[in-house]
Write a protein that holds these residues in place. Structure first.
Motif, PDB file in Angstrom:
ATOM      1  N   SER A 133       0.897  -1.071   0.070  1.00  0.00           N
ATOM      2  CA  SER A 133      -0.044   0.103  -0.139  1.00  0.00           C
ATOM      3  C   SER A 133       0.802   1.253   0.036  1.00  0.00           C
ATOM      4  O   SER A 133       1.961   1.308   0.268  1.00  0.00           O
ATOM      5  N   LEU A 134       0.065   2.485  -0.318  1.00  0.00           N
ATOM      6  CA  LEU A 134       1.026   3.715  -0.321  1.00  0.00           C
ATOM      7  C   LEU A 134       0.586   4.522   0.906  1.00  0.00           C
ATOM      8  O   LEU A 134      -0.687   4.508   1.312  1.00  0.00           O
ATOM      9  N   VAL A 135       1.366   5.198   1.695  1.00  0.00           N
ATOM     10  CA  VAL A 135       1.030   6.174   2.730  1.00  0.00           C
ATOM     11  C   VAL A 135       1.686   7.505   2.266  1.00  0.00           C
ATOM     12  O   VAL A 135       2.848   7.509   1.886  1.00  0.00           O
ATOM     13  N   GLY A 136       0.987   8.386   2.770  1.00  0.00           N
ATOM     14  CA  GLY A 136       1.640   9.783   2.396  1.00  0.00           C
ATOM     15  C   GLY A 136       2.510  10.356   3.517  1.00  0.00           C
ATOM     16  O   GLY A 136       2.469   9.697   4.572  1.00  0.00           O
ATOM     17  N   VAL A 137       3.830  10.868   2.954  1.00  0.00           N
ATOM     18  CA  VAL A 137       4.866  11.274   3.956  1.00  0.00           C
ATOM     19  C   VAL A 137       5.334  12.643   4.036  1.00  0.00           C
ATOM     20  O   VAL A 137       6.166  12.890   4.909  1.00  0.00           O
ATOM     21  N   THR A 138       4.475  13.506   3.338  1.00  0.00           N
ATOM     22  CA  THR A 138       4.977  14.840   3.152  1.00  0.00           C
ATOM     23  C   THR A 138       3.727  15.751   3.741  1.00  0.00           C
ATOM     24  O   THR A 138       3.994  16.974   3.248  1.00  0.00           O
ATOM     25  N   GLY A 139       2.896  15.400   4.264  1.00  0.00           N
ATOM     26  CA  GLY A 139       1.685  16.066   4.754  1.00  0.00           C
ATOM     27  C   GLY A 139       1.065  16.768   3.481  1.00  0.00           C
ATOM     28  O   GLY A 139       0.628  16.121   2.527  1.00  0.00           O
ATOM     29  N   THR A 140       1.073  18.100   3.590  1.00  0.00           N
ATOM     30  CA  THR A 140       0.210  19.104   2.356  1.00  0.00           C
ATOM     31  C   THR A 140       1.348  19.358   1.420  1.00  0.00           C
ATOM     32  O   THR A 140       1.077  19.855   0.362  1.00  0.00           O
TER      33      THR A 140
END
Length: 221
Positions: A133-140
């Motif tokens: 799966s993919l997870v966001g790591v840089t917020g906005t």
């Protein structure tokens, strides 16, 4: 170096080097060449986002255009994560990763080296058990606000090594096959199972053709 070649080099240097293929080309270098040589649109790189399009507009002298939604959408940098409990060790994700940031062996658990992952997503569709799966790591933060020149340079180097490794493996595989074919050709006169001269000639022709193809590929490289 021709002006077109210099432009392609400059464009390639301005791309994020995620090698995600979302631009419609096999890698960042191919997209850069298509822009410089064939007039490909400059708004096809989602990882570069709006800032990336501005960069390419400056280099090419073309007007800035919105990111083409057919190529994807700008968003935060993402990281691939493997659910190790479900991983079956098929190694398909290892082969798909353009920067060799997934480690593991056949029938063993795989894991992602976080700091090397470009978020290209190429490992997702090849997983037969959907354990990635993919997870966001840089917020906005998106585009070049979520990436850096240092990140791009590191990814470019890892991709270059990845390609070199694949080419080396291909050469070694062809050499092994050629050696087997040569051995089989040398064993033909003493073969007891094939006594028909026509059958022997046919087998010899097939092996010699395989050796010729191998030599042609080596010459081309």
């Amino acid at each position: 170096m021709t002006p077109t070649a210099r432009l392609a080099e400059a464009i390639d240097a301005a791309l994020p080097q995620t090698q995600c293929t979302r631009c419609g080309f096999p890698d960042c270098r191919a997209y850069a060449q298509a822009i410089a040589e064939d007039g490909a649109a400059i708004n096809q790189c989602p990882p570069g986002g709006a800032q990336g399009i501005v960069r390419l507009a400056r280099l090419t002298g073309r007007p800035v255009a919105p990111l083409n939604p057919a190529n994807g959408f700008e968003g935060p940098r993402q990281l691939a994560v493997i659910d190790e409990a479900w991983c079956i060790g098929c190694t398909l994700c290892l082969k798909a990763c353009p920067v060799d940031c997934i480690v593991g062996g056949p029938k063993q658990m795989h894991t992602v080296i976080d700091e090397q992952c470009t978020g290209c997503e190429l490992c997702i569709p090849v997983c037969p058990v959907d354990c990635i799966s993919l997870v966001g790591v840089t917020g906005t933060r998106t585009g070049w606000d979520a990436w850096s020149e240092k990140d791009a340079a590191a990814a470019r180097g890892r991709y270059a090594f990845h390609r070199m490794r694949l080419e080396r493996d291909q050469v070694e595989s062809e050499e092994r096959l050629a050696a087997k074919a040569q051995a089989a050709l040398e064993d033909l006169p003493g073969t007891s199972r094939l006594t028909d001269p026509q059958a022997l000639d046919h087998k010899r022709a097939v092996i010699e053709a395989a050796l010729a193809r191998s030599r042609e590929r080596k010459s081309a490289r």
